[in-house]
Design an enzyme around this catalytic site. Structure first.
Site, PDB file in Angstrom:
ATOM      1  N   ARG A  91      -3.095   6.327 -14.600  1.00 22.94           N
ATOM      2  CA  ARG A  91      -2.478   5.523 -14.841  1.00 22.94           C
ATOM      3  C   ARG A  91      -3.189   4.580 -15.558  1.00 22.94           C
ATOM      4  NH1 ARG A  91      -2.123  -0.326 -11.343  1.00 22.94           N
ATOM      5  NH2 ARG A  91       0.236  -0.073 -10.807  1.00 22.94           N
TER       6      ARG A  91
ATOM      7  N   CYS B  35      -5.966  -1.864  -0.277  1.00 27.85           N
ATOM      8  CA  CYS B  35      -4.439  -1.583  -0.376  1.00 27.85           C
ATOM      9  C   CYS B  35      -4.574  -0.230  -1.327  1.00 27.85           C
ATOM     10  CB  CYS B  35      -3.721  -2.144  -2.176  1.00 27.85           C
ATOM     11  SG  CYS B  35      -2.714  -1.566  -2.620  1.00 27.85           S
TER      12      CYS B  35
ATOM     13  N   ASP C 233      -0.023 -10.579  -7.159  1.00 30.10           N
ATOM     14  CA  ASP C 233      -0.881  -9.209  -7.260  1.00 30.10           C
ATOM     15  C   ASP C 233      -1.179  -9.011  -8.847  1.00 30.10           C
ATOM     16  OD1 ASP C 233      -0.171  -6.398  -7.948  1.00 30.10           O
ATOM     17  OD2 ASP C 233       0.452  -6.642  -5.266  1.00 30.10           O
TER      18      ASP C 233
ATOM     19  N   TRP D 148      -7.261  -5.795  -2.481  1.00 28.05           N
ATOM     20  CA  TRP D 148      -8.454  -4.714  -2.656  1.00 28.05           C
ATOM     21  C   TRP D 148      -7.628  -3.062  -3.422  1.00 28.05           C
ATOM     22  CZ3 TRP D 148     -14.187  -5.241  -2.103  1.00 28.05           C
ATOM     23  CH2 TRP D 148     -15.026  -4.775  -3.524  1.00 28.05           C
ATOM     24  N   ASP D 149      -7.177  -3.323  -4.139  1.00 28.84           N
ATOM     25  CA  ASP D 149      -6.529  -2.325  -4.821  1.00 28.84           C
ATOM     26  C   ASP D 149      -7.227  -1.607  -5.597  1.00 28.84           C
ATOM     27  OD1 ASP D 149      -4.242  -0.537  -5.471  1.00 28.84           O
ATOM     28  OD2 ASP D 149      -3.563  -1.767  -6.822  1.00 28.84           O
TER      29      ASP D 149
ATOM     30  N   ASP E 247       3.706   1.826  -1.305  1.00 28.52           N
ATOM     31  CA  ASP E 247       4.000   1.309  -2.450  1.00 28.52           C
ATOM     32  C   ASP E 247       5.383   2.239  -2.584  1.00 28.52           C
ATOM     33  OD1 ASP E 247       2.143   0.182  -4.105  1.00 28.52           O
ATOM     34  OD2 ASP E 247       1.996   1.499  -5.451  1.00 28.52           O
TER      35      ASP E 247
HETATM   36  C1  DGJ Z   1      -0.928  -0.532  -6.973  1.00 31.40           C
HETATM   37  C2  DGJ Z   1      -0.525  -1.044  -4.997  1.00 31.40           C
HETATM   38  O1  DGJ Z   1      -0.108  -0.174  -4.143  1.00 31.40           O
HETATM   39  C3  DGJ Z   1       0.683  -2.031  -5.752  1.00 31.40           C
HETATM   40  O2  DGJ Z   1       0.680  -3.018  -4.530  1.00 31.40           O
HETATM   41  C4  DGJ Z   1       0.609  -3.224  -6.087  1.00 31.40           C
HETATM   42  O3  DGJ Z   1      -0.354  -3.747  -6.580  1.00 31.40           O
HETATM   43  C5  DGJ Z   1      -0.153  -2.315  -7.934  1.00 31.40           C
HETATM   44  N1  DGJ Z   1      -0.914  -1.555  -7.820  1.00 31.40           N
HETATM   45  C6  DGJ Z   1      -0.789  -3.010  -9.014  1.00 31.40           C
HETATM   46  O4  DGJ Z   1      -1.023  -2.713 -10.456  1.00 31.40           O
END
Ligand code: DGJ
Length: 738
Positions: A433, A517, A353, A468-469, A539
Site C-alpha cells: 500500500r 483497526c 478517517d 489506530w490503523d 474492511d
Molecule cells: C484501512 C482501514 O481498515 C480503513 O477503515 C481505513 O481507515 C483505511 N485504512 C484508511 O487508509
C-alpha cells in the site's frame, strides 16, 4: 521417611506420612480444573484438564511407581528429558549443552486483591544448571478461564540461547480431536475451518511480524470425540495474547494423545539470554466447557469484558466513520456537513478517517504524507479544533484516524529519518500500500509514535476516540537499530515497543476509546485488546460477508469489541446489493457504526438509518453486555444464520435471523431460543419490520406472534416461526420479560 504434601485449593496444606514425596497442584476455577502432580523424582506431570474434579486427590497414584513417563505428559516439557515430541522449551546452555531437565522446586498461590483471580506459581529448576522456569497459571473463578504463561531466568555465568519458550502446553488423553481454526485474508477475515486431526503436527502460525491476525487468528477450538457443537461435547477454546509472530501446534502422537503448544513463534527468533536475564512469554488463554463451544465462548466473552479489553462494562457509542463516505476526498465543508448529518441521524461520535494530514506531501491518496502528522490546512483551514467544536456543539464526540507505525517513502519523516524504517540491507524495499514500517524495536521510534498520538490528543483535548490503523506487515526484514547479532530480537522487541507505547497512552488518556483497526481484523488478539476497547472487524462491510466474519470473531471476542458498520449498497468491496434493513440487522448484532456519506442516501435510507440507530440504542445493552447464544450457523450449509443475546438477569433478549439465499418453498426453521429463564414470560416484538415491497408506509412482519407473550420454556422448546425466505431478508426480535 519422606513426606507426601497434598495441597488443596492452593491454601490448605495437608502433610501425610508416606515413603515418597508427591505433590498435587490443583489449578481450579468454579467449574474447570487443571491438575498437576509432582512425581517422586520431581517431574511435574499434567494429569487432567476439564470439568473440575470433586476428589482431585484420587489423581495421586497409590503406588507412585505406576506413574508412567510414557503416558503421563510433563506440565512443561523441555528438550532433553527423553522428550521427542515438540517441546515447550528449547535452549542451548552457555556450555553448549542443548538439553534441559526441568524438575519441581516449589509452588504457591500468589497473594491477590481479587478473590476471583487465583494465580498459582510453579517453579521448575534444572538440577545441573542455575536456570529456572516459572509457570504462572491464573484461574478466573467465575468466568472459568485459565491463562498460562512462563518466565525463564538464566543464572548461568554465560549467555543461554533461547530457541523456544511456549506460553502453555496442554496434553489431552488419547482420543479423537477436531481442530477449528480461523483463516482468511484482507476482506475475508476469520473464516472458520474444522479438520479432524490425525497423527503428525498441524501448525497454525504467523510470520508477518506485526498485525498478524488477518490471515490466521492466534485462536483455536478443539472439540473432543466429535466435530464442535454449540451445546454439547467437550470444547477447549484457546487464544494467544500476542500481536507478533505466534505459533500454535497440535501434535497427535503415537498414543493418540494431543499435544497443544501455544505462544510466540520461534521462527528466526533466537533470543540470547544474558546472565541474570529473564524472559517472559505472553499468555495463552484457555476456556473449557463440557457443554460445547457456546458456553466456552460465553465464558471467554465474560472474561474479556472484565479483564481482556478496556472498559468492558461501558457500552460503546454509535460512530459514523468517514472512510467509505469520503475516502481522501474531503475538505472542511464536507466534514462539517457530515457531522451535521451524523447528528441528525442519532450518531454519537464522528470519526475522521485517513487524509487529514501532511503539509509538504499532503495525504490526498495512499501514496504520500504518511508519517507527517500535521493537519493539512489547505483541506482543513480551521484545523481539528473547528471540527471538534462543531461535533461537540451538536452533541457528538470526535474521533481521529492515525497510523503512526507507518511511513510513505514520499514523506518528510522518511526524508528525515531513513534509519527509522524497517528494511533489508542490500535489497530493494518491498512496498505494501505504498508504505513502509517504522522500526519500533528502536526506542527513538517508540518515542516518536508515542509523541505523535499523545501530541494530537494533548493539542486537541476534545478527541474521544482514536482509530489506530496499521496497513502492512513485515516483508522487508531488518533493523538499523539492532546490532547484527541481535537482529532476531526484532520480532519480539517491535511488539514489546508497541505495547509500551499503548500502555503509556492508555494510562495517560483513560477516557479515550482506542480502536485496533489494522486494515480490519489485523490486530484481533488479546495482546493488543488489553489496550483497546474494540477492533475493526474487516474492511469488508458487506452484510452477507460480515455474517461469516462476525460468526468467526464471535467464537473468541465479545460483540462490544467487534466494530461492524452499515455501508453503501452496492457494497464497495463485494458489489453485493442489499437492503438498508438487512445491512442494519447485520451490523446491529455487534458494535454498530455507519460508514456512509449521509448526503448520498435516499430519503427512505436516511429514515431507516435514523430508525436503525434509535433501535440499536434500545437494544445496545443486551447486545453489547449480554450473553451470546449462536442458534443457526451460516457454516451449516443452510444459508441461514441466527443468534441471540440475553441480558445477565434474563429479563431481556434480542434475536437476529438472516436468510442468505432464496429458499424456494422451504420455511425458515422454527428458531428455538436459548438462555432464557423457562419460568419467565416474555413479550415478543419485531424491531424494524421490513417494508412491503414497493411500499414505505406499510410493513411485512416476519412473525405472526407480534406482541404475544410466551414462557421461556415454550420459546426454548417450541421456538418462533420466522417468515423470511429470500436472500437478504432478516428479522430482529426483542423479548422482554413481563
Ligand atoms: C484501512 C482501514 O481498515 C480503513 O477503515 C481505513 O481507515 C483505511 N485504512 C484508511 O487508509
Amino acid at each position: 521417611m519422606r513426606k507426601l504434601i497434598l495441597t488443596l485449593c492452593g491454601s490448605v496444606v495437608l502433610t501425610l506420612a508416606t515413603t515418597v514425596r508427591q505433590v498435587l497442584i490443583p489449578i481450579e476455577c468454579e467449574q474447570t480444573g487443571y491438575y498437576l502432580v509432582v512425581d517422586n523424582d520431581g517431574t511435574v506431570f499434567q494429569k487432567y484438564f476439564g470439568s473440575r474434579l470433586s476428589t482431585p486427590a484420587s489423581l495421586l497414584p497409590n503406588d507412585p511407581q505406576k506413574t508412567n513417563k510414557n503416558t503421563d505428559a510433563e506440565a512443561y516439557s523441555a528438550f532433553g528429558n527423553g522428550n521427542t515430541n515438540e517441546t515447550a522449551l528449547r535452549l542451548i546452555h552457555s556450555d553448549g549443552n542443548m538439553t534441559t531437565l526441568l524438575l519441581y522446586d516449589s509452588h504457591r498461590v500468589l497473594p491477590s486483591q481479587d478473590a476471583n483471580i487465583v494465580v498459582t506459581e510453579v517453579v521448575l529448576k534444572d538440577p545441573a544448571y542455575p536456570l529456572q522456569v516459572t509457570l504462572f497459571y491464573t484461574a478466573y473463578q467465575k468466568e472459568n478461564i485459565l491463562t498460562c504463561r512462563s518466565v525463564i531466568r538464566n543464572d548461568e555465568t554465560g549467555s543461554v540461547r533461547l530457541d523456544g519458550l511456549a506460553s502453555g502446553y496442554l496434553v489431552l488423553p488419547p482420543g479423537e480431536f477436531f481442530l477449528t481454526h480461523f483463516y482468511g485474508a484482507w476482506s475475508a477475515e476469520m473464516q472458520m475451518k474444522e479438520d479432524k486431526l490425525s497423527q503428525g503436527i498441524k501448525v497454525i502460525d504467523s510470520k508477518k511480524g506485526v498485525r498478524t491476525t488477518q490471515s490466521e487468528n492466534p485462536s483455536f477450538i478443539i472439540s473432543v470425540s466429535h466435530p464442535a457443537e454449540e451445546n454439547c461435547g467437550e470444547a477447549i477454546i484457546g487464544t494467544v495474547a500476542w500481536s507478533g509472530n505466534y505459533k500454535l501446534s497440535f501434535e497427535v502422537d503415537n498414543l493418540n494423545r494431543l499435544h497443544i503448544l501455544g505462544g510466540r513463534n520461534d521462527f528466526l527468533s533466537d533470543y540470547p539470554l544474558d546472565p541474570g536475564a529473564t524472559f517472559s512469554s505472553p499468555e495463552l488463554i484457555l476456556a473449557y466447557s463440557d457443554c460445547g463451544t457456546g458456553e466456552a465462548s460465553r465464558n471467554l466473552h465474560r472474561w474479556a469484558r472484565k479483564y481482556g479489553i478496556q472498559d468492558g462494562t461501558m457500552p460503546r457509542p454509535v460512530v459514523l466513520n468517514s472512510w467509505e463516505g469520503a475516502y481522501f476526498s474531503f475538505d472542511e465543508q464536507t466534514i462539517l456537513k457530515m457531522i451535521d448529518d451524523a447528528a441528525s441521524m442519532g450518531v454519537e461520535l464522528f470519526v475522521l478517517d485517513d487524509g487529514w494530514f501532511g503539509e509538504k506531501y499532503p495525504r490526498n491518496n495512499d501514496k504520500a504524507g504518511l508519517g507527517d502528522w500535521q493537519v493539512n490546512r489547505k483541506k482543513l483551514p480551521g484545523g481539528l479544533k473547528t471540527l471538534i467544536d462543531h461535533a461537540h456543539a451538536r452533541g457528538l464526540g470526535f474521533g481521529l484516524w492515525v497510523e503512526p507505525e507507518m511511513v510513505n517513502p514520499k514523506s518528510e519523516l522518511a526524508e528525515k529519518h531513513p534509519d527509522w524504517i524497517v528494511g533489508t540491507p542490500n535489497r530493494e524495499p518491498i512496498l505494501m500500500r505504498n508504505q513502509l514500517l517504522l522500526d519500533l524495536s528502536n526506542p527513538a521510534v517508540q518515542e516518536f509514535v508515542y509523541n505523535t498520538v499523545s501530541g494530537v490528543l494533548r493539542e486537541n483535548p476534545g478527541i474521544a476516540y482514536i482509530k489506530w490503523d496499521a496497513n502492512r506487515h513485515v516483508e522487508n526484514f531488518g533493523s538499523a537499530y539492532l546490532p547484527a547479532d541481535r537482529q532476531s530480537h526484532f520480532w519480539i522487541d517491535y511488539i514489546r515497543g508497541l505495547y509500551g507505547v499503548y500502555e503509556r497512552l492508555s494510562e495517560e488518556f483513560p477516557d479515550v476509546i482506542f480502536q485496533a483497526c489494522s486494515s480490519g481484523g489485523g490486530r484481533a488478539d488479546y495482546g493488543a485488546l488489553k489496550y483497546h476497547h474494540e477492533f475493526w472487524g474487516s474492511d469488508n462491510t458487506d452484510a452477507y460477508s460480515r455474517i461469516f466474519i462476525n460468526w468467526g470473531f464471535s467464537q473468541i471476542f465479545p460483540s462490544m469489541a467487534i466494530g461492524s458498520h452499515v455501508s453503501f449498497s452496492p457494497n464497495h468491496q463485494t458489489k453485493n446489493v442489499s437492503s438498508i434493513k438487512f445491512r442494519f440487522d447485520v451490523a446491529m448484532s455487534q458494535r454498530l457504526g455507519v460508514e456512509l456519506q449521509p448526503k448520498l442516501l435516499t430519503p427512505e435510507e436516511l429514515e431507516w438509518t435514523r430508525r436503525g440507530i434509535e433501535t440499536y440504542k434500545r437494544i445496545r445493552d443486551v447486545v453489547q453486555l449480554g450473553d451470546l447464544y449462536r442458534l443457526i450457523s451460516p457454516y451449516d450449509d443452510t444459508d441461514r444464520a441466527s443468534m441471540m443475546y440475553v441480558s445477565e438477569d434474563q429479563s431481556k433478549a434480542v434475536l437476529f435471523a438472516y436468510s442468505l439465499r432464496y429458499h424456494y418453498r422451504e420455511d425458515y426453521p422454527h428458531v428455538r431460543l436459548q438462555g432464557l429463564d423457562p419460568d419467565k414470560q416474555y413479550r415478543v416484538t419485531e424491531l424494524m419490520p421490513a417494508p412491503k415491497p414497493g411500499k414505505t408506509d406499510s410493513t411485512r412482519p416476519a412473525i405472526q406472534c407480534e406482541g404475544e407473550t410466551f414462557s421461556g420454556d415454550f420459546l426454548m422448546k417450541y421456538g418462533i416461526k420466522i417468515l423470511i425466505r429470500n436472500a437478504g431478508e432478516s428479522a430482529v426480535l426483542e423479548l422482554t420479560e413481563i
